[in-house]
Write an enzyme that holds these catalytic residues in place. Sequence first.
Site, mmCIF file in Angstrom:
data_model
loop_
_atom_site.group_PDB
_atom_site.id
_atom_site.type_symbol
_atom_site.label_atom_id
_atom_site.label_comp_id
_atom_site.label_asym_id
_atom_site.label_seq_id
_atom_site.Cartn_x
_atom_site.Cartn_y
_atom_site.Cartn_z
ATOM 1 N N CYS A 1 -5.994 1.568 5.504
ATOM 2 C CA CYS A 1 -7.059 0.481 5.753
ATOM 3 C C CYS A 1 -6.288 0.196 7.170
ATOM 4 C CB CYS A 1 -6.583 -0.613 4.365
ATOM 5 S SG CYS A 1 -4.328 -0.946 4.865
ATOM 6 N N CYS B 1 -2.722 -0.523 7.410
ATOM 7 C CA CYS B 1 -1.581 0.705 7.283
ATOM 8 C C CYS B 1 -1.826 1.934 8.663
ATOM 9 C CB CYS B 1 -2.336 1.402 5.985
ATOM 10 S SG CYS B 1 -1.588 0.536 4.392
ATOM 11 N N GLU C 1 0.940 3.743 1.945
ATOM 12 C CA GLU C 1 1.379 4.366 2.894
ATOM 13 C C GLU C 1 2.428 3.747 3.439
ATOM 14 O OE1 GLU C 1 -1.488 3.484 2.191
ATOM 15 O OE2 GLU C 1 -3.099 3.915 3.549
ATOM 16 N N HIS D 1 1.133 -1.502 -0.064
ATOM 17 C CA HIS D 1 0.315 0.165 0.139
ATOM 18 C C HIS D 1 1.173 1.337 -0.310
ATOM 19 C CE1 HIS D 1 -3.921 -2.015 1.565
ATOM 20 N NE2 HIS D 1 -3.645 -2.231 0.630
HETATM 21 ZN ZN LIG Z 1 -3.326 0.417 3.556
#
Ligand SMILES: [Zn+2]
Length: 153
Positions: A98, A101, A72, A70
């Site tokens: 999410c 993260c 982040e 991801h």
């Molecule tokens: Zn994430």
Amino acid sequence: MERISWNQYFMAQSHLLSYRSTCTRLTVGATIVRDKRIIAGGYNGSIAGGVHCIDEGCYVIDNHCIRTIHAEMNAILQCAKFGVPTENAEIYVTHFPCLQCCKAIIQAGIKTVYYAEDYKNHPHAIELFEQSGVVVEQVPFDKEIFQTFAVNQ
Ligand SMILES: [Zn+2]
Ligand SMILES: [Zn+2]
């Protein structure tokens, strides 16, 4: 001469990063900022040298693409790779982080999360941010801003 605000500037950077995403399911960008300086950026994509979802299709398990790191995480890992402290930093993301993260953001010592668009907004992520004193603020991003400033300068 009109100047772009800091929030819109960093959010624009995150959106620009999202255009580098290699996953077709969602394109996300993240920018880590300290003292109004960009210290790292990331987008969701495969590991370096890995196959891309845009070429091979997503690798979906339980309705998640498991191929990508991801945005982040990529931004935080860039700081780890180059030894840049993330303590007390801020992060600008195109979408609400999410749960995974969220935990990484908290653990990296990041204190403020600015996000442009709601994305599932996991209740436990909201709870964890609150619990750990991380300020979460929605900063709606106007994509027209690229056009506006290109024309006005
Ligand atoms: Zn994430
Ligand atoms: Zn994918």
